[in-house]
Design a protein around this motif. Structure first.
Motif, mmCIF file in Angstrom:
data_model
loop_
_atom_site.group_PDB
_atom_site.id
_atom_site.type_symbol
_atom_site.label_atom_id
_atom_site.label_comp_id
_atom_site.label_asym_id
_atom_site.label_seq_id
_atom_site.Cartn_x
_atom_site.Cartn_y
_atom_site.Cartn_z
ATOM 1 N N GLY A 1 12.800 -18.336 2.295
ATOM 2 C CA GLY A 1 13.961 -18.870 1.578
ATOM 3 C C GLY A 1 14.767 -19.829 2.435
ATOM 4 N N ILE A 2 15.010 -19.448 3.686
ATOM 5 C CA ILE A 2 15.778 -20.310 4.585
ATOM 6 C C ILE A 2 15.016 -21.597 4.883
ATOM 7 C CG2 ILE A 2 16.699 -20.506 6.926
ATOM 8 C CD1 ILE A 2 17.320 -17.503 6.779
ATOM 9 N N ALA A 3 13.726 -21.470 5.234
ATOM 10 C CA ALA A 3 12.936 -22.643 5.609
ATOM 11 C C ALA A 3 12.800 -23.628 4.448
ATOM 12 C CB ALA A 3 11.556 -22.204 6.100
ATOM 13 N N VAL A 4 12.500 -23.113 3.258
ATOM 14 C CA VAL A 4 12.371 -23.994 2.090
ATOM 15 C C VAL A 4 13.733 -24.583 1.726
ATOM 16 C CG1 VAL A 4 11.738 -24.102 -0.352
ATOM 17 C CG2 VAL A 4 10.358 -22.767 1.239
ATOM 18 N N GLY A 5 14.800 -23.806 1.911
ATOM 19 C CA GLY A 5 16.138 -24.328 1.659
ATOM 20 C C GLY A 5 16.461 -25.525 2.539
ATOM 21 N N VAL A 6 16.085 -25.443 3.811
ATOM 22 C CA VAL A 6 16.314 -26.571 4.725
ATOM 23 C C VAL A 6 15.585 -27.814 4.227
ATOM 24 C CG1 VAL A 6 15.862 -27.429 7.056
ATOM 25 C CG2 VAL A 6 16.743 -25.118 6.741
ATOM 26 N N VAL A 7 14.332 -27.637 3.811
ATOM 27 C CA VAL A 7 13.541 -28.780 3.351
ATOM 28 C C VAL A 7 14.083 -29.331 2.028
ATOM 29 C CG1 VAL A 7 11.257 -29.530 2.589
ATOM 30 C CG2 VAL A 7 11.481 -27.988 4.547
ATOM 31 N N ALA A 8 14.355 -28.435 1.073
ATOM 32 C CA ALA A 8 14.752 -28.877 -0.268
ATOM 33 C C ALA A 8 16.108 -29.568 -0.254
ATOM 34 C CB ALA A 8 14.768 -27.682 -1.221
ATOM 35 N N TRP A 9 17.121 -28.903 0.309
ATOM 36 C CA TRP A 9 18.455 -29.510 0.317
ATOM 37 C C TRP A 9 18.563 -30.615 1.363
ATOM 38 C CZ3 TRP A 9 18.088 -24.518 -1.585
ATOM 39 C CH2 TRP A 9 18.721 -24.297 -2.814
ATOM 40 N N PRO B 1 16.695 -28.770 -6.088
ATOM 41 C CA PRO B 1 16.330 -28.000 -4.897
ATOM 42 C C PRO B 1 16.305 -26.503 -5.141
ATOM 43 C CG PRO B 1 18.555 -28.888 -4.697
ATOM 44 C CD PRO B 1 17.946 -29.521 -5.895
ATOM 45 N N ALA B 2 17.161 -26.005 -6.046
ATOM 46 C CA ALA B 2 17.138 -24.576 -6.362
ATOM 47 C C ALA B 2 15.825 -24.191 -7.036
ATOM 48 C CB ALA B 2 18.324 -24.224 -7.258
ATOM 49 N N VAL B 3 15.285 -25.063 -7.890
ATOM 50 C CA VAL B 3 13.998 -24.796 -8.539
ATOM 51 C C VAL B 3 12.878 -24.759 -7.498
ATOM 52 C CG1 VAL B 3 12.245 -25.820 -10.042
ATOM 53 C CG2 VAL B 3 14.608 -25.647 -10.818
ATOM 54 N N VAL B 4 12.884 -25.713 -6.577
ATOM 55 C CA VAL B 4 11.853 -25.744 -5.533
ATOM 56 C C VAL B 4 11.882 -24.452 -4.720
ATOM 57 C CG1 VAL B 4 11.133 -26.904 -3.412
ATOM 58 C CG2 VAL B 4 11.829 -28.258 -5.394
ATOM 59 N N CYS B 5 13.066 -24.027 -4.330
ATOM 60 C CA CYS B 5 13.211 -22.802 -3.551
ATOM 61 C C CYS B 5 12.770 -21.584 -4.365
ATOM 62 C CB CYS B 5 14.661 -22.666 -3.108
ATOM 63 S SG CYS B 5 14.920 -21.515 -1.734
ATOM 64 N N ALA B 6 13.152 -21.541 -5.632
ATOM 65 C CA ALA B 6 12.801 -20.403 -6.478
ATOM 66 C C ALA B 6 11.295 -20.329 -6.703
ATOM 67 C CB ALA B 6 13.532 -20.504 -7.815
ATOM 68 N N VAL B 7 10.633 -21.458 -6.884
ATOM 69 C CA VAL B 7 9.175 -21.462 -7.076
ATOM 70 C C VAL B 7 8.479 -20.922 -5.829
ATOM 71 C CG1 VAL B 7 7.165 -22.966 -7.313
ATOM 72 C CG2 VAL B 7 9.136 -23.289 -8.805
ATOM 73 N N ALA B 8 8.904 -21.382 -4.654
ATOM 74 C CA ALA B 8 8.290 -20.909 -3.411
ATOM 75 C C ALA B 8 8.462 -19.404 -3.241
ATOM 76 C CB ALA B 8 8.887 -21.657 -2.220
ATOM 77 N N LEU B 9 9.642 -18.900 -3.534
ATOM 78 C CA LEU B 9 9.897 -17.471 -3.394
ATOM 79 C C LEU B 9 9.104 -16.664 -4.425
ATOM 80 C CD1 LEU B 9 13.739 -17.617 -2.765
ATOM 81 C CD2 LEU B 9 11.973 -17.009 -1.103
ATOM 82 N N THR B 10 8.978 -17.190 -5.638
ATOM 83 C CA THR B 10 8.220 -16.491 -6.673
ATOM 84 C C THR B 10 6.748 -16.396 -6.302
ATOM 85 O OG1 THR B 10 9.758 -17.299 -8.351
ATOM 86 C CG2 THR B 10 7.650 -16.450 -9.125
ATOM 87 N N LEU B 11 6.176 -17.491 -5.809
ATOM 88 C CA LEU B 11 4.777 -17.474 -5.394
ATOM 89 C C LEU B 11 4.553 -16.507 -4.242
ATOM 90 C CD1 LEU B 11 3.961 -21.299 -5.549
ATOM 91 C CD2 LEU B 11 3.281 -19.518 -7.174
ATOM 92 N N LEU B 12 5.513 -16.425 -3.339
ATOM 93 C CA LEU B 12 5.380 -15.510 -2.203
ATOM 94 C C LEU B 12 5.414 -14.054 -2.648
ATOM 95 C CD1 LEU B 12 5.246 -14.963 0.851
ATOM 96 C CD2 LEU B 12 7.750 -15.083 0.870
ATOM 97 N N THR B 13 6.378 -13.713 -3.484
ATOM 98 C CA THR B 13 6.520 -12.319 -3.892
ATOM 99 C C THR B 13 5.395 -11.868 -4.818
ATOM 100 O OG1 THR B 13 7.975 -12.988 -5.724
ATOM 101 C CG2 THR B 13 9.025 -12.336 -3.669
ATOM 102 N N ALA B 14 4.716 -12.806 -5.479
ATOM 103 C CA ALA B 14 3.631 -12.444 -6.400
ATOM 104 C C ALA B 14 2.330 -12.169 -5.664
ATOM 105 C CB ALA B 14 3.420 -13.558 -7.423
ATOM 106 N N ARG B 15 2.216 -12.568 -4.396
ATOM 107 C CA ARG B 15 0.970 -12.397 -3.657
ATOM 108 C C ARG B 15 0.882 -11.006 -3.049
ATOM 109 N NH1 ARG B 15 0.169 -15.571 1.074
ATOM 110 N NH2 ARG B 15 -2.031 -15.060 0.793
#
Length: 248
Positions: free
Chosen positions: A25-33, A141-155
């Protein structure tokens, strides 16, 4: 037949997954925002001071918003990380990442980029202008972060994802630490303008203040993951050494 993990292993894996979600979440947040900040710096026009400031501000703000998105997603996923819960995870992560920006937009137009510009009146802000601003700089950016987190938690959990998420957090901290130097070298020369002449140094300081704990957290967790993996390998090797040879 594949042996199920012990309750202790399952609990440990759940804890590791919680840390993985926070790191990502933190890493993707840095990239997205940070990308939104870079877009702002490129498109906003000619700043009378350092043009890279929105880039640094966006990246450092992404640490907080990405952490909020990850924390929100854990509210519905921490008890099981169940595959069927993808939409609740996505929705809560999106709310966590976009809530602060949404509230700020509803309170009125942001401060003008140039200090001598007039504030945008409410009749021009509320409507299409606010929706475009919200969609591009808050929701995207919130959508990008949410997609990354969703894919992670689904694995299904794998040890490698803990190493990867820790390394990603470490690199995010390094990027934040180096960003002011790199961005200021690429941006136009500073043009002093009274009260805004020191905004560049303050943006650097904010970036470094955020970068240090992110860098240290990534470094510590990566080291713990590698040490833990080595200890489990050694324990498995010791158990195997104690087993009697086959055929005896």
């Amino acid at each position: 037949m594949r042996r199920k993990g012990s309750p202790k292993d399952i609990a440990r894996n759940q804890d590791e997954r919680v840390w993985d979600v926070l790191c990502v979440g933190i890493a993707v947040g840095v990239v997205a925002w940070g990308a939104i900040g870079a877009w702002t710096a490129i498109t906003v026009g000619n700043y009378p001071w350092n043009k890279w400031i929105p880039f640094a501000n966006g990246a450092s703000k992404g640490v907080i918003l990405g952490l909020l998105a990850a924390t929100a997603s854990l509210i519905v996923s921490v008890r099981g990380f169940r595959t069927g819960w993808r939409w609740p995870v996505f929705i809560t992560a999106f709310i966590g990442g976009s809530l602060l920006g949404t509230v700020q937009d509803l309170l009125g137009a942001p401060a003008p980029a140039v200090y001598f510009a007039e504030p945008l009146p409410d009749e021009r802000w509320y409507g299409t202008t606010m929706l475009l601003h919200w969609a591009g700089k808050v929701a995207l950016p919130a959508v990008v972060c949410a997609v990354a987190l969703t894919l992670l938690t689904a694995r299904p959990y794998r040890w490698g994802q803990s190493v990867a998420s820790s390394a990603t957090l470490l690199f995010a901290g390094i990027a934040l630490l180096l960003l002011p130097e790199i961005a200021s070298a690429l941006a136009p020369d500073i043009q002093g303008n009274g009260q805004h002449v020191n905004e560049g140094p303050w943006a650097s300081i904010r970036c470094w203040i955020v970068a240090i704990p992110v860098l240290m957290a990534g470094l510590v967790r990566l080291a713990l993951c590698l040490v833990g993996r080595w200890e489990r390998h050694m324990a498995a090797w010791a158990r195997k050494a104690k087993e009697p040879p086959e055929g005896l």
